[in-house]
Design an enzyme around this catalytic site. Structure first.
Site: not given
Ligand code: EPU
Length: 346
Positions: A168, A241, A338
Site C-alpha cells: 500500500r 479498508s 490507508e
C-alpha cells in the site's frame, strides 16, 4: 483550438469522494489532456499550496477543505501498445475507472488483473497506493508509470523498479506532491497464472460450480466475495479498508500470537517481519458495527469506516483515532490509516 481543461470555483466535492462527506475546493480544475498540465500549473497553481490530485476520491478522507487547487485528470484513453502473443503492453490514461479497465483487459484476452476486480478508484490512483487484493498487487502488473513532475516540468517514464512499490505504498505516495501520474502501462500475459489460493477464491469458484477457472471466472468470484464482504460506496459512504494491516517485527508477532492465538498473521515479504490483521484486532476491541451518529464501523467488515448519511470528515477521523487508541492499548500495535487525510494530520 480545443479547450483542454475546465475550471470551477468553490466546487462541491461531496459527490467526488466515496465517503460522501461535505467538502469544498476553492478551485477545481478538470484536465482533459495531461499535456495541458504545464499551462494549468502556470495559470492556477504557481505560488499557491501544492494542488490535491483527485482520482475517484475512493482513498481519501476530507477532514477539512483542501487549501489549494484540486486537480482531476479526466482523460480516459486506453489501448494495446504491443503484443507478441505471450505478453501485451496496454496503456490507460489516469482517469480510466479501474474496474472498467480490469474488465476491458479481460475482454481483450489478457490475464493478471482479475484478482483486482471491483477496487474503487482510477488507473492513475492504482500505483500510488499500490492497490492490492486476493494475493495480487498492482505492482505485479505495472510496466511503466507515466508522470509529470511540476518542479522540473519534465514528463517521466518510471519503470516498476523506479516506482519503489511496497505494501500500500510507492514513491508517489511517499513523495505525495512531487509527481502527477498521468497514465500507466501494464504488462499482461495472455496465458493466465491464476492466484486462487487466497481468502476464499477457490471456495467461491467451487460454490459457482466452476472446475476449469478462467481469468473472467476468477474476476466474477472476486466480485462476489467483495460484494458480500465489503459495503458498496454507492450505498453507504466508505473508502475501503481505513487502516493498513500493520507490519511488526517477528518477535512481537510471536508474542502476540501466544497472547491472542486467533489473531491472523501473514508473511510480510521479509522473514524478520509479519503482517497482522487489523480487522481482527478492531473487531476484538468491539468496534464492528459501532456508530457515533452517522460515523461508524461497517457491520460487514471491521476495517471499513462508513458514513451512514451526514457524518463529517472530522467525526470519521475522531472515530478512527478512537479505534487506533484502543488497538494500541490492547495489543501494543500502532494502526496507520490507508487513505490520505486532507485538512488534518493523523
Ligand atoms: N476479520 C475479522 N473481522 C472482520 C473482518 C475480518 O476478524 O470484520 C479477520 C478475519 O480473520 C479475516 C482476516 O481478518 O480472515 C482478514 O480479512 P480479509 O480477508 O477481509 O482481509 P483484510 O486483511 O481485512 C485486505 C485488504 C483489502 C483486500 C482484502 C482481500 C488491506 C488494508 N486490506 O483486507 O483491501 O480486499 O485483504 O485481499 O490490506 C482496501 O485496501 O481498501 C481493501 C479493501
Amino acid at each position: 483550438m480545443s479547450v483542454a481543461f475546465r475550471v470551477s470555483g468553490n466546487a462541491d466535492l461531496r459527490m467526488r469522494n466515496t465517503f460522501g462527506v461535505a467538502a469544498r475546493a476553492p478551485l477545481l480544475v478538470e484536465v482533459d489532456d495531461a499535456a495541458a498540465l504545464p499551462e494549468v500549473f502556470a495559470r492556477h497553481v504557481a505560488g499557491g499550496p501544492p494542488p490535491l490530485l483527485l482520482g475517484g476520491g475512493s482513498n481519501l478522507l476530507f477532514a477539512g477543505d483542501p487549501e489549494g487547487v484540486v486537480l482531476s485528470l479526466a482523460a480516459r484513453g486506453r489501448q494495446v501498445l504491443a503484443d507478441d502473443g505471450i505478453l501485451g503492453i496496454v496503456r490507460a490514461d489516469a482517469g480510466v475507472v479501474w474496474h472498467d479497465f480490469v474488465l476491458w483487459t479481460l475482454g481483450q484476452g489478457y490475464a493478471g488483473a482479475e484478482n483486482l476486480a471491483l477496487i474503487p478508484g482510477t488507473v492513475g490512483a492504482a500505483p500510488i497506493q499500490n492497490i492490492g487484493a486476493y494475493g495480487v498487487e498492482v505492482r505485479d502488473l505495472v510496466h511503466v508509470v507515466e508522470a509529470w513532475e511540476p518542479a522540473s516540468g519534465r514528463r517521466l517514464r518510471l519503470d516498476r523498479e523506479a516506482c519503489a512499490f511496497a505494501y500500500r505504498d510507492s514513491l508517489f505516495k511517499r513523495e505525495a506532491d512531487r509527481y502527477i501520474v498521468t497514465a500507466v502501462e501494464f504488462a499482461l500475459p495472455r496465458t493466465p497464472a491464476l492466484r486462487l489460493d487466497y481468502a476464499g477464491i477457490g471456495e467461491e469458484l467451487a460454490a459457482m460450480g466452476v472446475d476449469a477457472p478462467t481469468p473472467s471466472l476468477v474476476c466474477e468470484a472476486v466480485c462476489r466475495i467483495r460484494r458480500r464482504k465489503l459495503p458498496d460506496p454507492a450505498v453507504v459512504g466508505n473508502a475501503g479498508s481505513f487502516f493498513k494491516n500493520p507490519i511488526v517485527p517477528a518477535a512481537q508477532a510471536a508474542a502476540l500470537q501466544a497472547a491472542h492465538p486467533g489473531l491472523p498473521q501473514f508473511a510480510a515479504g521479509d522473514d524478520a517481519l509479519r503482517k497482522l490483521s487489523a480487522a481482527w484486532m478492531i473487531d476484538a476491541c468491539g468496534w464492528k458495527g459501532h456508530r457515533d451518529g452517522d460515523a461508524g464501523v461497517s457491520p460487514q467488515h471491521a476495517l471499513v469506516l462508513v458514513n451512514h448519511g451526514h457524518a463529517t470528515g472530522a467525526a470519521l477521523l475522531a472515530l478512527a483515532r478512537g479505534i487506533a487508541d484502543s488497538v494500541r492499548a490492547r495489543f501494543g500495535v500502532e494502526l496507520e490509516p490507508e487513505p490520505r487525510i486532507v485538512g488534518a494530520r493523523w
